[in-house]
Write a protein that holds these residues in place. Structure first.
Motif, PDB file in Angstrom:
ATOM      1  N   UNK A  48       0.666  -1.353   0.058  1.00  0.00           N
ATOM      2  CA  UNK A  48      -0.037   0.167   0.094  1.00  0.00           C
ATOM      3  C   UNK A  48       1.069   1.179   0.318  1.00  0.00           C
ATOM      4  N   UNK A  49       1.939   1.192   0.746  1.00  0.00           N
ATOM      5  CA  UNK A  49       2.788   2.247   0.857  1.00  0.00           C
ATOM      6  C   UNK A  49       3.183   2.573  -0.824  1.00  0.00           C
ATOM      7  N   UNK A  50       3.855   1.569  -1.383  1.00  0.00           N
ATOM      8  CA  UNK A  50       4.165   1.704  -2.821  1.00  0.00           C
ATOM      9  C   UNK A  50       3.195   2.279  -3.682  1.00  0.00           C
ATOM     10  N   UNK A  51       1.940   2.024  -3.381  1.00  0.00           N
ATOM     11  CA  UNK A  51       0.958   2.613  -4.200  1.00  0.00           C
ATOM     12  C   UNK A  51       0.703   4.045  -3.731  1.00  0.00           C
ATOM     13  N   UNK A  52       0.842   4.370  -2.413  1.00  0.00           N
ATOM     14  CA  UNK A  52       0.492   5.785  -2.093  1.00  0.00           C
ATOM     15  C   UNK A  52       1.906   6.710  -2.750  1.00  0.00           C
ATOM     16  N   UNK A  53       3.046   5.876  -2.676  1.00  0.00           N
ATOM     17  CA  UNK A  53       3.996   6.744  -3.188  1.00  0.00           C
ATOM     18  C   UNK A  53       4.036   7.128  -4.742  1.00  0.00           C
ATOM     19  N   UNK A  54       3.341   6.325  -5.449  1.00  0.00           N
ATOM     20  CA  UNK A  54       3.085   6.848  -6.741  1.00  0.00           C
ATOM     21  C   UNK A  54       1.935   7.843  -6.905  1.00  0.00           C
ATOM     22  N   UNK A  55       1.651   8.391  -6.039  1.00  0.00           N
ATOM     23  CA  UNK A  55       0.344   9.216  -6.067  1.00  0.00           C
ATOM     24  C   UNK A  55       0.768  10.686  -5.486  1.00  0.00           C
ATOM     25  N   UNK A  56       1.039  11.683  -6.363  1.00  0.00           N
ATOM     26  CA  UNK A  56       1.485  12.787  -5.957  1.00  0.00           C
ATOM     27  C   UNK A  56       0.677  13.811  -5.346  1.00  0.00           C
ATOM     28  N   UNK A  57      -0.806  13.523  -5.793  1.00  0.00           N
ATOM     29  CA  UNK A  57      -1.776  14.318  -5.508  1.00  0.00           C
ATOM     30  C   UNK A  57      -2.110  14.238  -4.093  1.00  0.00           C
ATOM     31  N   UNK A  58      -2.374  15.532  -3.176  1.00  0.00           N
ATOM     32  CA  UNK A  58      -2.695  15.646  -2.089  1.00  0.00           C
ATOM     33  C   UNK A  58      -4.099  16.426  -2.050  1.00  0.00           C
ATOM     34  N   UNK A  59      -4.509  16.474  -0.786  1.00  0.00           N
ATOM     35  CA  UNK A  59      -5.780  17.384  -0.439  1.00  0.00           C
ATOM     36  C   UNK A  59      -5.983  18.770  -0.769  1.00  0.00           C
ATOM     37  N   UNK A  60      -4.564  19.271  -0.360  1.00  0.00           N
ATOM     38  CA  UNK A  60      -4.489  20.670  -0.712  1.00  0.00           C
ATOM     39  C   UNK A  60      -4.367  20.859  -2.172  1.00  0.00           C
ATOM     40  N   UNK A  61      -3.622  19.932  -3.011  1.00  0.00           N
ATOM     41  CA  UNK A  61      -3.778  19.928  -4.487  1.00  0.00           C
ATOM     42  C   UNK A  61      -5.026  20.068  -4.882  1.00  0.00           C
ATOM     43  N   UNK A  62      -5.710  19.146  -4.544  1.00  0.00           N
ATOM     44  CA  UNK A  62      -7.262  18.691  -5.054  1.00  0.00           C
ATOM     45  C   UNK A  62      -8.138  20.214  -4.773  1.00  0.00           C
ATOM     46  N   UNK A  63      -7.860  20.851  -3.684  1.00  0.00           N
ATOM     47  CA  UNK A  63      -8.451  21.756  -3.313  1.00  0.00           C
ATOM     48  C   UNK A  63      -8.253  23.053  -4.205  1.00  0.00           C
ATOM     49  N   UNK A  64      -6.965  23.031  -4.525  1.00  0.00           N
ATOM     50  CA  UNK A  64      -6.317  24.127  -5.359  1.00  0.00           C
ATOM     51  C   UNK A  64      -6.771  23.854  -6.854  1.00  0.00           C
ATOM     52  N   UNK A  65      -7.097  22.687  -7.351  1.00  0.00           N
ATOM     53  CA  UNK A  65      -7.497  22.450  -8.754  1.00  0.00           C
ATOM     54  C   UNK A  65      -9.033  22.670  -8.546  1.00  0.00           C
ATOM     55  N   UNK A  66      -9.544  22.205  -7.559  1.00  0.00           N
ATOM     56  CA  UNK A  66     -11.343  22.693  -7.580  1.00  0.00           C
ATOM     57  C   UNK A  66     -11.295  24.179  -7.594  1.00  0.00           C
TER      58      UNK A  66
END
Length: 878
Positions: free
Chosen positions: A385-403
């Motif tokens: 699971x940690x390996x899967x999370x390491x491949x995702x650079x998107x954070x909650x702040x990033x999503x709020x910024x995109x929205x």
């Protein structure tokens, strides 16, 4: 003056806080203790009074301790015709900015901004009233001082003037000039505190100096007269002392002769006492020798009898010692057998316990082995699971910024569509066009439309070129749309997604992985507990190493092994008890043997010592008899008794003769005669010296001219008294006129205070009832309160009553001052001493006055102000 907005940044413990205040009414700002309510008042004062570079301790005290930054304060204030935004940063990168919004816009910085604000406030705000209209937490019961408030004075002038006009008071117009002239005349003779000054003080000082000089000269003349009188007295006294001194010398001679006779008799007595003491010492020595001879004979007889008794006791002790040796040997043999049996029982118990421990270790090793397997599997899943999370650079702040960027694009797009020019083309025949350089083909009857938000060129090749230029607002909205689209594209690129939908799906996947990671982390923590995987493996290795090499051990039944352990433990406990009993018996036998051995040894030593003492006593008696036989010793003692008696009789005779002469009286008479002679001699010398000294002074006095000095001083005193009388009449007249005018002026000021007292009583009756009255002095201070006919001085009131009267006085002044002169009333955490009923009544006072001005309440208990209707509440958080 009105406070519209206050912003604090990095101020003490406040990171950032912005509060907007309503223009009118009561605003209740509430928050927990130490949240920074009082700091708001302090910050506003520093903003207005201190420069940004100030090094005062008040400015240093507000510097934040959690970061190396400067404290910032910003306020929006309106006063008179002005409305401005004022900001300062202290400590680091100091800065002052001012933006005047009305009546005309201005922007200033630095000291110019500070001086401009000071000028606006000095022009429009009564600073004394601004300071007085505060109920501070540290002095909520202190009396309010409104005497220096010019705005309130102007309001009371208007009210008092209306009352005077109604009374038809006739004024001549010359009253201020007359008061000033009387005041000037009064100040030529007196200070403002009533002390003499100027000509009046000079005349008074001259009179006092002349009186002092006359007194000094009169004293000097009197001193000469006193010296003449004293010289005559001392001369007569000196003649009398000469006769008394001669009599004292005769008395001293007689007393000295009697004292010499007594001294001779005392010397004879001392010699006789020495002889008597020597004779008594010789007699005592002879008696001691005779007594010692008798004690030696008695001691020899006593020791002979004691030796016979000790020899009998030694024989009995030897028999008892032999019996004790036999008993101790038998007890030691029994104890040795019990110890051997105990050692065998311990060996059996240890073997049984090792077997049980090895079986328990085998069970624990099996449990730890299974636990390690589950932990390893969980860690493997968690790593995936940690390996899967390491491949995702998107954070909650990033999503709020995109929205947020997507929403900005939508808003900008809608605004661009609304503000842009709409272009529509319809072809009458087939046509080839170019729009901003891009070819566009239209068939006959075909239409084409677009929104134009920027300059657009439309070209019909070979015929014409048309350029559409939209208005400035359309270009601005188009620029904002382009910028919003760029921001959205940058945010998507940073997150590594193609569009907003992909970002949402990727964030949902990240949330699923985070939930799974949390679940597995909790499971891993539960499996590990307080241990680590390394410690579990180490423990498993230890348990495995402790397993026996024999395979037959693991075929044993654990219950059988525990039964054998219990039987071996019981046998060992019984053997321990038997061994302990045998040991105690052996110790008791050994102790008895030692005691009897010790007794035999002590008796033998005592017998030997007694025999030595007997031999020594016999030797001393033989030696004494050899030097002086017993009979001769008795005769010698009798002779020495007679000699001592004769010496004692001589001492008694001399003592009686000395007593008859009364030596104490003789010595006392001699001392008295000496003291009298010495005193008369000293007195004679003193008087003679005094006569010589006074004679010398009289010679000096004759050369000083003291009588002429006294005459000159009396003449000056007469002139000073005449001058004092003239000035005194003028000074007293000026003082009388000044006191009369001052009394009338104070009466006028009492009428001036009446409107303020009436307003205080109007508001106070809402709280204290219809019988409420107050006494107010000319400085507008409340001196006492009256309820139901009972008057109590202000200082004797309770803390709650003082708080309530302080708030009522400030609200009364706020109600009286003109609208253009009003300032905010600030109440910092007050009414803490007030009961619930009074709180409700105080709410009525706020309702009666608060709507006309601005009242700011800072409190940690907002429920105190629940009775204030329509109050605006602001909740502060840490």
């Amino acid at each position: 003056m009105r406070l519209h907005r206050l912003v604090l940044t990095n101020y003490r413990g406040i990171g950032h806080r912005e509060i907007e205040f309503p223009d009118h009414g009561v605003v209740v700002v509430s928050g927990a203790n130490e949240v920074g309510k009082t700091s708001m008042i302090e910050a506003l004062d520093l903003l207005i009074e201190a420069k940004d570079r100030s090094t005062k301790k008040e400015v240093k005290a507000v510097k934040p301790t959690h970061a190396d930054v400067g404290a910032e304060v910003e306020a929006e204030i309106s006063t008179g015709p002005y409305r401005f935004i004022y900001r300062k940063r202290f400590h680091k990168r100091c800065e002052t900015t001012l933006t005047v919004l009305a009546p005309r816009r201005e922007q200033l910085t630095g000291d110019e901004a500070h001086e401009r604000v000071q000028a606006m406030l000095a022009e429009t705000v009564d600073t004394e009233l601004w300071q007085a209209q505060r109920v501070l937490q540290s002095a909520s019961t202190a009396p309010v001082d409104l005497s220096g408030c010019d705005a309130l004075s102007r309001a009371l002038d208007v009210a008092a003037g209306a009352a005077d006009n109604s009374a038809e008071t006739a004024l001549s117009g010359t009253e201020p000039l007359l008061v000033d002239r009387v005041e000037a005349e009064y100040l030529t003779y007196f200070t403002r505190t009533g002390r003499p000054t100027g000509e009046w003080a000079a005349a008074t000082n001259r009179l006092r100096a002349a009186e002092a000089e006359v007194a000094r000269c009169a004293a000097a003349v009197a001193e000469v007269d006193e010296a003449v009188r004293r010289h005559a007295e001392l001369t007569a006294q000196l003649r009398e002392l000469d006769a008394e001194h001669e009599q004292a010398r005769d008395r001293l001679s007689v007393a000295t002769a009697a004292a010499d006779a007594v001294a001779e008799l005392k010397a004879q007595l001392r010699q006789a006492e020495i002889v008597a003491r020597a004779a008594e010492a010789t007699r005592a020595a002879s008696r001691e020798k005779l007594d010692e001879r008798r004690r030696l004979r008695a001691d020899i007889d006593e020791k002979t009898a004691a030796i016979a008794e000790l020899e009998t006791e030694v024989a009995d002790a030897d028999e008892q010692l032999a019996v004790a040796r036999e008993v101790a040997a038998e007890a030691a043999a029994a104890a040795e057998g019990a110890r051997a049996a105990l050692d065998a029982a311990r060996v059996r118990e240890d073997a049984a316990r090792r077997t049980v421990d090895q079986l328990a270790a085998r069970e624990e090793a099996d449990q730890i082995s299974g636990r390690i397997a589950r932990i390893t599997a969980t860690q493997r899943e968690l790593g995936e699971i940690e390996g899967g999370l390491a491949g995702i650079a998107l954070t909650e702040d990033d999503l709020r910024g995109i929205e947020a960027a997507k929403a900005a694009v939508d808003v900008a797009s809608a605004q661009a569509d609304l503000m842009s020019t709409h272009l529509e083309l319809t072809a009458v025949a087939d046509a080839e066009l170019r729009v901003d350089g891009q070819p566009l083909a239209l068939s006959a009857g075909q239409s084409w439309s677009a929104s134009v938000s920027a300059g657009t060129d439309i070209e019909v090749p070979g015929l014409l070129t048309v350029r559409l230029v939209p208005g400035a607002s359309a270009e601005e909205t188009h620029a904002r749309l382009v910028e919003a689209q760029r921001v959205l594209a940058d945010a998507l690129e940073r997150a590594g997604v193609a569009d907003v939908s992909a970002a949402r799906e990727l964030y949902a996947r990240r949330q699923e992985l985070l939930a799974a990671r949390d679940r597995l982390t909790t499971k891993l923590e539960t499996l590990l507990g307080d241990d680590t995987l390394d410690r579990l493996r180490t423990r498993l290795a230890e348990l495995t190493a402790r397993q026996p090499a024999e395979a037959d051990l693991f075929g044993l039944d654990p219950d059988t092994a525990r039964g054998e352990l219990e039987a071996a433990t019981t046998a060992r406990q019984q053997a321990t008890a038997d061994c302990e009993t045998s040991r105690r018996l052996a110790e008791a036998a050994e102790k008895q043997l030692n005691e009897r051995q010790t007794r035999v040894t002590v008796l033998n030593e005592k017998l030997a010592g007694m025999r030595r003492q007997l031999t020594e006593a016999q030797d001393r008696l033989a030696q004494a008899r050899q030097s002086l036989p017993d009979d001769e010793l008795a005769l010698q003692a009798a002779r020495q008794d007679e000699e001592a008696d004769r010496a004692a009789q001589l001492v008694a005779h001399l003592t009686a003769e000395l007593a008859a002469r009364e030596p104490e009286s003789v010595a006392a008479e001699l001392d008295a005669a000496k003291q009298s002679e010495q005193a008369l001699r000293r007195r004679h010398d003193e008087v003679a010296e005094a006569v010589r000294e006074i004679g010398t002074r009289l010679k000096v006095y004759g050369t000083e001219g003291r009588k002429s000095q006294l005459d000159a001083a009396e003449t000056e005193l007469a002139h000073a008294r005449a001058e004092f009388g003239r000035v005194e009449r003028r000074a007293r007249a000026a003082k009388l006129l000044h006191s009369v005018l001052t009394r009338h002026r104070d009466a006028t000021r009492l009428r001036y205070v009446e409107p303020f007292r009436a307003e205080v009583e109007r508001l106070g009756r809402m709280v204290f009832g219809d019988t409420f009255e107050v006494e107010v002095d000319s400085d507008l201070r409340i001196c006492s309160r009256t309820l139901d006919g009972c008057t109590v001085p202000y200082e004797s009131l309770s803390g709650g009553a003082k708080e309530q009267l302080g708030i009522i006085a400030r609200l009364a002044s706020a109600a009286l001052v003109a609208k253009e002169d009003s300032v905010p009333v600030v109440i910092d955490d007050a009414l803490g001493f007030t009961d619930p009923d009074r709180l409700t009544k105080m709410g009525a006072v706020f309702n009666a006055v608060g709507g006309d001005g601005q009242v700011i309440v800072l409190t940690c208990s907002p429920q105190r102000y629940a009775a204030v209707d329509g109050a605006h509440h602001i909740q502060l958080s840490a």
